[in-house]
Design an enzyme around this catalytic site. Structure first.
Site, short mmCIF file in Angstrom:
data_model
loop_
_atom_site.label_atom_id
_atom_site.label_comp_id
_atom_site.label_asym_id
_atom_site.label_seq_id
_atom_site.Cartn_x
_atom_site.Cartn_y
_atom_site.Cartn_z
N SER A 84 101.19 91.97 23.62
CA SER A 84 100.80 90.94 24.68
C SER A 84 100.57 89.47 24.15
O SER A 84 100.33 88.62 24.91
CB SER A 84 99.66 91.38 25.39
OG SER A 84 98.63 91.49 24.59
N THR A 199 96.77 88.34 26.27
CA THR A 199 96.02 87.06 25.87
C THR A 199 94.98 87.12 25.00
O THR A 199 94.16 88.21 24.86
CB THR A 199 95.47 86.38 27.30
OG1 THR A 199 96.48 86.49 28.49
CG2 THR A 199 94.97 85.10 26.72
N THR A 217 99.44 83.81 24.43
CA THR A 217 99.81 85.01 25.18
C THR A 217 101.47 85.26 25.02
O THR A 217 102.00 83.92 25.40
CB THR A 217 99.31 85.04 26.51
OG1 THR A 217 99.72 86.52 27.14
CG2 THR A 217 99.83 84.20 27.54
N ARG A 227 108.20 82.76 34.64
CA ARG A 227 106.70 82.61 34.91
C ARG A 227 105.59 82.31 33.85
O ARG A 227 105.88 82.64 32.88
CB ARG A 227 106.34 84.04 35.43
CG ARG A 227 104.73 84.34 35.74
CD ARG A 227 103.99 84.89 34.71
NE ARG A 227 102.80 85.35 35.05
CZ ARG A 227 101.70 85.73 34.27
NH1 ARG A 227 101.91 85.46 33.11
NH2 ARG A 227 100.30 85.84 34.83
N THR A 250 91.32 86.01 30.72
CA THR A 250 92.32 87.19 30.36
C THR A 250 92.52 87.92 31.59
O THR A 250 91.66 87.81 32.35
CB THR A 250 91.77 88.01 29.10
OG1 THR A 250 93.01 88.73 28.86
CG2 THR A 250 90.65 88.67 29.38
N GLY A 251 93.48 88.30 31.64
CA GLY A 251 93.97 89.27 32.98
C GLY A 251 94.90 88.71 33.73
O GLY A 251 95.82 87.95 33.20
#
Length: 341
Positions: A84, A199, A217, A227, A250-251
């Site tokens: 990631s 991330t 990330t 994106r 994050t997320g």
């Protein structure tokens, strides 16, 4: 009598001004002389432990926080086991690995790159944007062009392992821009949870009392090409104010962007909240605005104030953050969450 009244008036005004200037001067003096309670670095997720140690190699020797956060997040960027961040990250739906990163110092200087291909250390390119251009954010082909002009090596970021995973996903993939398709299509739980997190965000406070932050990330697996999440957006994935503190996230980046998440956390700290309280309030805003969506996604915030106090909060359980200082080099702390395990 008129001269005497004028003299008294002038004297009173002067005394008042002097009285007002003393606390201001004292505050300014205290501000310039202030030293952090603890030199410290904190970062998101378990792979933040190794990243923190690279940052500590600089901080522990009296180095600057900006150098520390850059060096720290370069570790997961180069870790091929990390799918990631950086090289080895899972690609988008077209099989292209695109990277996002941002960096910011205590004075508000910042730089970022978004949707950049072919360069592993996106964070170092972001720093060059900050220091060598009048801009904050470069994207796509322009970011790559700038990186190559700065001497960064062009390479293939799609590793055999990531390519294999992409081909496996393609067997059942449906190419459509639906929210949280990573949950259904990837089948490894919530985007951003402990099994499918993305991330690394890092915050550091150095011996000079200076804060800095970095965030990098490769974004969510199988995203639409082009994106961009919150990581390269100053005020969303990262924000630092040297007078208050810093925050990173994050997320699911879309929800962080919609709420200017990291900026919000810092402003809440400015109002007097602790880092933990500020992160909690920022997370709750996301939940209150979209209660149904919030049950299916993960967002976590990490914050550090000017005194070196660290805190975090997340929507879902599973988010953890690493903290490193002179007392403990490998601490991993589970963040509290809105929803229970």
């Amino acid at each position: 009598m008129a001269d005497r009244r004028q003299f008294l008036k002038t004297s009173l005004l002067g005394a008042s001004a002097l009285a007002m200037s003393k606390p201001i001067a004292a505050a300014e003096s205290a501000g310039t002389a202030r030293q952090p309670a603890t030199v410290r670095v904190a970062s998101t997720w378990d792979f933040g432990i190794a990243a923190n140690q690279a940052a500590w190699a600089i901080l522990g020797q009296g180095g600057h926080s900006l150098d520390a956060v850059e060096a720290g997040v370069r570790v997961p960027e180069a870790d091929l086991r990390n799918h990631s961040v950086g090289k080895g990250g899972y690609p988008d739906r077209d099989g292209k690995v695109t990277l996002d990163a941002s960096i910011m110092d205590a004075e508000g200087n910042c730089g970022a790159v978004a949707a950049m291909e072919h360069v592993t250390h996106a964070i170092s390119v972001a720093r060059r944007v900050m220091e060598r251009t009048p801009h904050v954010l470069l994207a796509g082909d322009g970011a790559l062009q700038f990186a190559l002009e700065q001497g960064f090596e062009k390479e293939n970021l799609l590793t055999p392992e990531a390519e294999k995973a992409w081909h496996e996903w393609l067997k059942t993939a449906r190419y459509r821009p639906t929210a949280n398709s990573e949950v259904r299509d990837y089948g490894k739980g919530f985007p951003g949870d402990k099994d499918n997190h993305d991330t690394i965000g890092m915050l550091a406070l150095d011996a000079h009392g200076k804060l800095a932050g970095a965030c990098t990330t490769s974004g969510m697996a199988w995203k639409l090409h082009g994106r961009v999440g919150d990581s390269p957006i100053i005020g969303a994935g990262l924000y630092v104010d040297g007078e208050v503190g810093g925050a990173t996230s994050t997320g699911v980046g879309e929800e962080v962007i919609r709420n200017a998440g990291s900026f919000l956390v810092v402003e809440l700290m400015r109002q007097g909240r602790t880092p933990t309280e500020a992160c909690r309030e920022a997370v709750l805003r996301i939940v209150r605005k979209k209660p149904k969506t919030a049950k299916e996604i993960q967002v976590g915030f990490l914050a550090m104030n000017q005194d070196g106090e660290v805190g975090a909060w997340a929507i879902q359980p599973g988010f953890a953050y690493a903290v490193c200082d002179a007392k403990d080099q490998r601490a991993l702390v589970p963040a509290k969450s809105v929803f229970p395990a």
